[in-house]
Design an enzyme around this catalytic site. Sequence first.
Site, PDB file in Angstrom:
ATOM      1  N   LYS A  67       0.866  -1.191   0.000  1.00 43.89           N
ATOM      2  CA  LYS A  67       0.000   0.000   0.000  1.00 43.89           C
ATOM      3  C   LYS A  67       0.903   1.241   0.000  1.00 43.89           C
ATOM      4  O   LYS A  67       1.465   1.611   1.032  1.00 43.89           O
ATOM      5  CB  LYS A  67      -0.895  -0.049   1.245  1.00 43.89           C
ATOM      6  CG  LYS A  67      -1.410   1.292   1.757  1.00 43.89           C
ATOM      7  CD  LYS A  67      -2.452   1.941   0.874  1.00 43.89           C
ATOM      8  CE  LYS A  67      -2.878   3.292   1.470  1.00 43.89           C
ATOM      9  NZ  LYS A  67      -1.935   4.381   1.162  1.00 43.89           N
TER      10      LYS A  67
ATOM     11  N   GLU B 167       8.485  16.044  15.444  1.00 43.36           N
ATOM     12  CA  GLU B 167       9.027  15.831  14.102  1.00 43.36           C
ATOM     13  C   GLU B 167       8.350  16.805  13.134  1.00 43.36           C
ATOM     14  O   GLU B 167       7.141  16.740  12.942  1.00 43.36           O
ATOM     15  CB  GLU B 167       8.759  14.378  13.656  1.00 43.36           C
ATOM     16  CG  GLU B 167       9.391  14.053  12.319  1.00 43.36           C
ATOM     17  CD  GLU B 167       9.200  12.598  11.902  1.00 43.36           C
ATOM     18  OE1 GLU B 167       8.064  12.095  11.974  1.00 43.36           O
ATOM     19  OE2 GLU B 167      10.199  11.964  11.492  1.00 43.36           O
TER      20      GLU B 167
ATOM     21  N   GLY C 265       1.580   4.586  13.309  1.00 44.25           N
ATOM     22  CA  GLY C 265       2.209   3.362  13.825  1.00 44.25           C
ATOM     23  C   GLY C 265       1.447   2.818  15.028  1.00 44.25           C
ATOM     24  O   GLY C 265       1.210   1.604  15.136  1.00 44.25           O
TER      25      GLY C 265
ATOM     26  N   GLY D 111       6.286   5.202   8.540  1.00 44.68           N
ATOM     27  CA  GLY D 111       5.468   6.410   8.504  1.00 44.68           C
ATOM     28  C   GLY D 111       5.461   7.084   9.856  1.00 44.68           C
ATOM     29  O   GLY D 111       6.408   6.935  10.648  1.00 44.68           O
TER      30      GLY D 111
ATOM     31  N   GLU E 162       8.787   1.334  11.371  1.00 47.58           N
ATOM     32  CA  GLU E 162       9.894   2.299  11.269  1.00 47.58           C
ATOM     33  C   GLU E 162       9.237   3.666  11.285  1.00 47.58           C
ATOM     34  O   GLU E 162       8.582   4.054  10.323  1.00 47.58           O
ATOM     35  CB  GLU E 162      10.670   2.027   9.971  1.00 47.58           C
ATOM     36  CG  GLU E 162      12.079   2.585  10.020  1.00 47.58           C
ATOM     37  CD  GLU E 162      12.146   3.983   9.464  1.00 47.58           C
ATOM     38  OE1 GLU E 162      12.075   4.920  10.294  1.00 47.58           O
ATOM     39  OE2 GLU E 162      12.258   4.153   8.250  1.00 47.58           O
TER      40      GLU E 162
ATOM     41  N   THR F 230       4.573   8.188  13.728  1.00 52.51           N
ATOM     42  CA  THR F 230       4.413   7.445  14.988  1.00 52.51           C
ATOM     43  C   THR F 230       2.932   7.298  15.330  1.00 52.51           C
ATOM     44  O   THR F 230       2.500   6.243  15.817  1.00 52.51           O
ATOM     45  CB  THR F 230       5.193   8.173  16.107  1.00 52.51           C
ATOM     46  OG1 THR F 230       6.584   8.102  15.756  1.00 52.51           O
ATOM     47  CG2 THR F 230       4.993   7.532  17.464  1.00 52.51           C
ATOM     48  N   GLU F 231       2.161   8.330  15.014  1.00 57.70           N
ATOM     49  CA  GLU F 231       0.717   8.296  15.316  1.00 57.70           C
ATOM     50  C   GLU F 231       0.036   7.133  14.576  1.00 57.70           C
ATOM     51  O   GLU F 231      -0.697   6.346  15.178  1.00 57.70           O
ATOM     52  CB  GLU F 231       0.139   9.636  14.866  1.00 57.70           C
ATOM     53  CG  GLU F 231      -1.267   9.882  15.279  1.00 57.70           C
ATOM     54  CD  GLU F 231      -1.828  11.084  14.520  1.00 57.70           C
ATOM     55  OE1 GLU F 231      -1.034  11.907  13.995  1.00 57.70           O
ATOM     56  OE2 GLU F 231      -3.068  11.165  14.435  1.00 57.70           O
TER      57      GLU F 231
HETATM   58  P1  NDP Z   1       1.282   8.591   7.540  1.00 55.19           P
HETATM   59  O1  NDP Z   1       1.989   7.927   8.650  1.00 55.19           O
HETATM   60  O2  NDP Z   1      -0.123   9.007   7.722  1.00 55.19           O
HETATM   61  O3  NDP Z   1       1.297   7.681   6.203  1.00 55.19           O
HETATM   62  C1  NDP Z   1       2.146   6.611   5.945  1.00 55.19           C
HETATM   63  C2  NDP Z   1       1.378   5.492   5.245  1.00 55.19           C
HETATM   64  O4  NDP Z   1       0.369   4.956   6.118  1.00 55.19           O
HETATM   65  C3  NDP Z   1       0.634   5.926   3.999  1.00 55.19           C
HETATM   66  O5  NDP Z   1       0.637   4.887   3.046  1.00 55.19           O
HETATM   67  C4  NDP Z   1      -0.773   6.147   4.538  1.00 55.19           C
HETATM   68  O6  NDP Z   1      -1.779   6.140   3.569  1.00 55.19           O
HETATM   69  C5  NDP Z   1      -0.913   4.990   5.486  1.00 55.19           C
HETATM   70  N1  NDP Z   1      -1.947   5.158   6.509  1.00 55.19           N
HETATM   71  C6  NDP Z   1      -2.519   6.302   6.951  1.00 55.19           C
HETATM   72  N2  NDP Z   1      -3.416   6.038   7.930  1.00 55.19           N
HETATM   73  C7  NDP Z   1      -3.406   4.701   8.101  1.00 55.19           C
HETATM   74  C8  NDP Z   1      -4.099   3.805   8.975  1.00 55.19           C
HETATM   75  N3  NDP Z   1      -4.971   4.245   9.884  1.00 55.19           N
HETATM   76  N4  NDP Z   1      -3.841   2.492   8.898  1.00 55.19           N
HETATM   77  C9  NDP Z   1      -2.943   2.022   8.004  1.00 55.19           C
HETATM   78  N5  NDP Z   1      -2.267   2.810   7.161  1.00 55.19           N
HETATM   79  C10 NDP Z   1      -2.482   4.136   7.196  1.00 55.19           C
HETATM   80  O7  NDP Z   1       2.159   9.833   7.115  1.00 55.19           O
HETATM   81  P2  NDP Z   1       1.635  11.187   6.416  1.00 55.19           P
HETATM   82  O8  NDP Z   1       1.776  10.989   4.993  1.00 55.19           O
HETATM   83  O9  NDP Z   1       0.293  11.597   6.875  1.00 55.19           O
HETATM   84  O10 NDP Z   1       2.692  12.230   6.992  1.00 55.19           O
HETATM   85  C11 NDP Z   1       2.407  12.898   8.217  1.00 55.19           C
HETATM   86  C12 NDP Z   1       3.637  13.003   9.070  1.00 55.19           C
HETATM   87  O11 NDP Z   1       4.131  11.695   9.354  1.00 55.19           O
HETATM   88  C13 NDP Z   1       4.816  13.703   8.407  1.00 55.19           C
HETATM   89  O12 NDP Z   1       4.727  15.067   8.492  1.00 55.19           O
HETATM   90  C14 NDP Z   1       5.962  13.124   9.190  1.00 55.19           C
HETATM   91  O13 NDP Z   1       6.113  13.814  10.403  1.00 55.19           O
HETATM   92  C15 NDP Z   1       5.542  11.705   9.477  1.00 55.19           C
HETATM   93  N6  NDP Z   1       6.115  10.753   8.511  1.00 55.19           N
HETATM   94  C16 NDP Z   1       7.207  10.074   8.891  1.00 55.19           C
HETATM   95  C17 NDP Z   1       7.815   9.229   8.006  1.00 55.19           C
HETATM   96  C18 NDP Z   1       9.032   8.484   8.380  1.00 55.19           C
HETATM   97  O14 NDP Z   1       9.741   7.975   7.511  1.00 55.19           O
HETATM   98  N7  NDP Z   1       9.329   8.369   9.652  1.00 55.19           N
HETATM   99  C19 NDP Z   1       7.331   9.045   6.642  1.00 55.19           C
HETATM  100  C20 NDP Z   1       6.133   9.796   6.347  1.00 55.19           C
HETATM  101  C21 NDP Z   1       5.572  10.614   7.264  1.00 55.19           C
HETATM  102  P3  NDP Z   1      -2.235   7.555   2.944  1.00 55.19           P
HETATM  103  O15 NDP Z   1      -1.038   8.104   2.275  1.00 55.19           O
HETATM  104  O16 NDP Z   1      -3.274   7.202   1.984  1.00 55.19           O
HETATM  105  O17 NDP Z   1      -2.722   8.405   4.095  1.00 55.19           O
END
Ligand code: NDP
Length: 502
Positions: free
Chosen positions: A198, A405, A255, A250, A272, A252-253
């Site tokens: 995904k 972050e 996660g 992605g 991660e 932490t929230e």
């Molecule tokens: P998210 O953590 O929301 O997204 C990462 C992935 O998870 C995307 O594929 C997303 O889909 C998916 N996702 C979202 N909600 C759910 C859920 N409830 N259950 C399962 N999967 C889900 O990151 P964001 O894109 O919203 O970024 C927001 C913040 O997150 C950034 O500003 C940054 O601080 C942090 N972040 C950290 C990363 C890292 O490498 N540590 C990487 C990306 C973000 P969809 O895209 O469709 O929402």
Amino acid sequence: MTATSEPFARAKSLEATLAARPLGLIIDGKSVPARSGKTFVTLNPATGKEICQVAEGSAADVDLAVQAARRALGNPAWRDMSAVDRSKLLNRLADLIERDAAELAVLECMDNGKPAALTQAVEIEGSIKTFRYFAGWPTKFGGETLPVSPRSGAKILNYTVREPVGVCGLIVPWNYPMSMAAWKVAPALAAGCTVILKPAEQTPLTALRLAELALEAGVPPGVFNVITGFGEAGAALVNHPGVDKVAFTGSTEVGKAIVRGSTGNLKKVSLELGGKSPQIVLPDADLNAAAAAVASGIFFNQGQTCTAGSRLYAHASIHDELLARIADHAARLTIGNGLDPAVNFGPLVSQEQWDRVSSYVEIGKAEGAEVVCGGGRPQGLGEGYFFEPTIMANAGRDMRIVREEIFGPVLSALSWSDADDLVAQANDSDFGLSAGIWTNDLRQAHRLAGAVKAGTVWINCFNLVDNATPFGGFKQSGWGREHGRQAMELYSEIKSIWVNLS
Ligand code: NDP
């Protein structure tokens, strides 16, 4: 601006092909529309314009993909594939990525905005290396014979075997779309699992191409499925009882939501997550090298990197000089459309991310930090989501710009003079992904490396990552380690077998 250069020409022709019809999901080896018929738009962050429509997968599509992945798990063509053949298949996929490297680089650059050279090096060459590295594991990853001592004195042979963990839901973010997918798909396939990938809603394009290339390489249908769409599709994957493992990169929230959602069938979960990595500079450090690395550690990929060195702890005696040199590096970055080969600093991924980064600069100012450089939209770049490389000085340990972050090109700089308090400050964070230490004093370097709570510590270097060495975080930066043998362990179960030889 070289709008007539080869990447722009390639982008133009790709745009025409992509715009022709919505891109489908990949389920059971076929490209199919979402069951709802819905699609969504993916935008080019350098222009704010639509690239194409993509199928919006939902729970019904996830269910079909899980069924296909479960069938594929039992398909003898995959289940019984020899280790050598699985290895060949992963190498063939690496060959195909190499063949299509130029197209994939432009696709990623259009979808994510990152500069062409960075896209080529990190996303494309990085993914090729990842598939080649994990292609080496099927022939080397096995069990052991163990010297058990049964009380009965019976003669026993005990050995362990490794089996694939099963159907894996792989949920990846937008900051390194193709390489994050490769980090998960490669070890999962090397271990014999089947996967449903995904990608993030902002960057679905290379994930779809990767699955097509995997099919071309000979991966049986159903082994590698892709569900594009929104967070709800990710949540459906996490909740599905037919999924055995979830691997996520992605926020932490999200996660934490994944941990909660996966309890139904107690899926194996690896995470991660975010970071707020300290860059610690001692008074004896090579300031030129430290300034260059602190600048690239926070401005690389526009700061949208989980390991971004976003908290600078500079010794009071060198603080002002170091900041001036980092600001000089920031001033020399060329900001613009990543398709222009001269550009080394692209746009943020979306308007949402731009608003988030901008709001943190305002929060920092309100908290008393001072903007040394940057802080807003650069002049003359039109509609894209561009944000200047930014340094905020006089940051304090309790400020939100030091604790949260930001995920953008914003460095929060702090000054220190007491070595014990420095360690306490560096560790005063919910995160523990990585840390950088700059000093020529060997004793201090090792003392600090031992004292900081982080999954990766770089001494006189920063942001080096390799498939051979484990990568992941302490504290709320995650669970488990990617790369190396540790990644193979994430995607396998170990079974202990006892044989009575008496
Ligand atoms: P998210 O953590 O929301 O997204 C990462 C992935 O998870 C995307 O594929 C997303 O889909 C998916 N996702 C979202 N909600 C759910 C859920 N409830 N259950 C399962 N999967 C889900 O990151 P964001 O894109 O919203 O970024 C927001 C913040 O997150 C950034 O500003 C940054 O601080 C942090 N972040 C950290 C990363 C890292 O490498 N540590 C990487 C990306 C973000 P969809 O895209 O469709 O929402």
